[in-house]
Design a protein around this motif. Structure first.
Motif, PDB file in Angstrom:
ATOM      1  N   ALA A 125       3.768  -7.665  -4.278  1.00  8.13           N
ATOM      2  CA  ALA A 125       4.175  -6.522  -5.096  1.00  8.13           C
ATOM      3  C   ALA A 125       5.628  -6.672  -5.538  1.00  8.13           C
ATOM      4  O   ALA A 125       5.992  -6.353  -6.664  1.00  8.13           O
ATOM      5  CB  ALA A 125       3.992  -5.225  -4.314  1.00  8.13           C
ATOM      6  N   THR A 146       6.424  -8.755  -8.662  1.00 11.31           N
ATOM      7  CA  THR A 146       6.210  -8.206  -9.994  1.00 11.31           C
ATOM      8  C   THR A 146       7.512  -7.726 -10.625  1.00 11.31           C
ATOM      9  O   THR A 146       7.545  -7.385 -11.797  1.00 11.31           O
ATOM     10  CB  THR A 146       5.232  -7.021  -9.939  1.00 11.31           C
ATOM     11  OG1 THR A 146       5.791  -5.966  -9.144  1.00 11.31           O
ATOM     12  CG2 THR A 146       3.909  -7.432  -9.338  1.00 11.31           C
ATOM     13  N   ARG A 185       5.527  -1.445  -9.144  1.00  6.96           N
ATOM     14  CA  ARG A 185       4.214  -2.027  -9.413  1.00  6.96           C
ATOM     15  C   ARG A 185       3.356  -0.968 -10.092  1.00  6.96           C
ATOM     16  O   ARG A 185       3.632   0.239 -10.013  1.00  6.96           O
ATOM     17  CB  ARG A 185       3.543  -2.495  -8.126  1.00  6.96           C
ATOM     18  CG  ARG A 185       3.229  -1.398  -7.127  1.00  6.96           C
ATOM     19  CD  ARG A 185       2.339  -1.907  -5.998  1.00  6.96           C
ATOM     20  NE  ARG A 185       2.161  -0.931  -4.952  1.00  6.96           N
ATOM     21  CZ  ARG A 185       1.301   0.081  -4.997  1.00  6.96           C
ATOM     22  NH1 ARG A 185       0.564   0.285  -6.093  1.00  6.96           N
ATOM     23  NH2 ARG A 185       1.187   0.918  -3.986  1.00  6.96           N
TER      24      ARG A 185
END
Length: 512
Positions: free
Chosen positions: A412, A415, A428
């Motif tokens: 996560a 990202t 996220r």
């Protein structure tokens, strides 16, 4: 009392040999008498001492053996040379969080600005909600130099979300510090200062520590630079409820606010831990302090220096602690191991054949003593590597090989690209279930620092739109942040607020 008396007796013994002998004879005579030695040998010894005559060699040896103390007293450790050699490499870290204005949520869950305006028009006071000014905040911690070119290790909570870092050495020099990376799960941070030829500490190994071993800490409790405290190792591999990945070293070394991030030394002058936490009901030291093992800290440091973040191993199981009753049901002699309660779909564990009801007892030969120790062992394995698990299934032991994956939380964090870092958040996209519960689409804020935090964006906020356009992905947010300013619609606690963001000119180089 006995130690005090012994000190008094020997403090009066003259230094000159010719004057020391009569007193030593008298002391030895009193010792023999106090032991009640009425044998011929004891009498001979006493008479020989009083008359100044010599004893035969055999008799002297036997007398020495008879009168030797039963218990040997160990000398107390001397920390003087340790402090002289290592003190200059321990630093004080002063941090500042600038004053900022944040938008606080409304007191009633689900109330938005439109509903709040109705209350205001009817004369109901609403002291809650809206902009709130937070004054400047200052703090202090400790750290230590591990590289002569200015690499410093400390705790993540010392430098988390700060706007300014000042590192002060023992020679009173001061440097501005820059955070190279932090890992909140292990509470490790790496800071860099622009300096050369700095004193450095020697790194030891925490795996060689033993309970009862003497250790010392150097730090800045309450801002008092280079304060030295000492104690012993009270326990090893201590698991705390708030930490999943750290097998803490427990000591009785006095640690107080400001000691955080400072080194824990063994008697060789090697760093074996980083002081991190205390247990206290008053806020001060109560004899229970906890340090991060240096072996783990150095692994984290290497990743932070190289990548700015930490990637952990992951196999995809839910586990619970065993008790004696469960151990009996699963055919275990002792309640040690981690009981698997759920295996995630398409996870490394599922692909390897792990099942609900399996009890994991070892990983690559390392014992899984409890459910808490399993995440620590798995996270230390690099993603893509193989691990051999010892599993108890149907009361029989078997081996299962699993290819370790990447921790989902780390994925996560991946990202987040440079433009969302420019904003100062980690984010996220919402999952389908989260979007259904929140009744919206958007991007979930995982962490908020820097410009975002100053502007009022918080961890847990959902960014619904940017400049009037719905934001469903991190990429959409990234595109919105390429401009000089952005107007974000943020959902928080069921309500929604607009937050304007004005980027500084110095951030122009971060655009893509």
């Amino acid at each position: 009392m006995r130690a005090r008396l012994w000190h008094k007796v020997f403090s009066f013994v003259p230094r000159r040999p010719e004057k020391r002998a009569p007193i030593q004879k008298e002391i030895l005579f009193m010792q023999i008498a106090s032991f009640g030695l009425k044998s011929t040998l004891a009498g001979a010894v006493a008479a020989a001492l009083m008359l100044g005559t010599a004893l035969p060699v055999a008799a002297a040896e036997e007398a020495a053996a008879t009168t030797a103390p039963v218990v040997q007293q160990a000398a107390l450790p001397d920390f003087v040379s340790l402090v002289k050699e290592n003190g200059p490499a321990v630093v004080n870290i002063a941090v500042v969080k600038n004053a900022r204005v944040v938008n606080t949520p409304f007191a009633f869950p689900g109330m938005d600005e439109r509903q709040a305006e109705i209350f205001r028009r009817f004369g109901f006071p609403l002291p809650f909600g809206g902009p709130q000014e937070i004054p400047e905040q200052r703090g202090t911690g400790s750290g230590f130099i591990i590289s002569s070119d200015g690499i410093i290790m400390t705790n993540a909570h010392v430098v988390d979300g700060v706007d300014e870092i000042t590192v002060r050495l023992t020679d009173k020099r001061e440097f501005k510090g820059k955070v190279l990376g932090t890992d909140k799960q292990t509470d490790i941070a790496v800071v860099k200062i622009d300096a050369k030829d700095l004193p450095v500490l020697r790194i030891g190994s925490s795996k060689d520590l033993q309970v009862g071993e003497w250790v010392a800490a150097i730090g800045s409790p309450f801002g008092l630079d280079n304060t030295v405290t000492a104690g012993i190792v009270s326990a090893l591999s201590r698991n705390l409820p708030s930490d999943t990945y750290v097998p803490f070293i427990q000591t009785d070394v006095a640690v107080n606010p400001g000691n955080s991030g400072g080194p824990l030394f063994n008697m060789k002058g090697e760093v074996v831990g980083i002081n991190s936490q205390i247990f206290s009901t008053s806020g001060g030291f109560m004899g229970l302090s906890f340090a991060i093992p240096i072996d783990l800290a150095m692994q984290i440091k290497d990743q932070l220096v190289k990548d700015g973040k930490v990637t952990r191993g992951y196999i995809g199981v839910y586990i619970q602690e065993l008790n004696q009753e469960l151990a009996d049901n699963f055919g275990l002699k002792t309640p040690e191991g981690a009981l698997v309660t759920k295996v995630e779909k398409e996870s490394p564990a599922e692909k390897a054949g792990l099942r609900e009801g399996d009890v994991i007892t070892t990983i690559d030969g390392r014992k899984v003593t409890s459910s808490v120790s399993l995440p620590m062992l798995v996270s230390a394995i690099p993603p893509g590597g193989k691990a051999e698990l010892t599993v108890i299934r149907d009361k029989k032991e078997q081996k299962i090989s699993v290819t370790v994956g990447t921790n989902k939380q780390a994925e996560a964090q991946k990202t987040v690209d440079q433009n969302t870092q420019r904003l100062g958040i980690q984010a996220r996209a919402l999952t389908d279930e989260e979007a259904r519960q929140a009744d919206t689409t958007g991007v979930l804020v995982l962490e908020s620092t820097g410009l975002a935090a100053k502007s009022g964006i918080r961890k847990g906020d959902i960014i619904v739109s940017a400049n009037g356009t719905l934001v469903k992905t991190v990429e959409a947010l990234r595109q919105a942040c390429t401009k000089d300013r952005v107007l974000l619609l943020v959902q928080r606690d069921g309500g929604r607020i607009f937050i304007p963001i004005q980027f500084d000119k110095k951030d122009e180089g971060s655009k893509k």
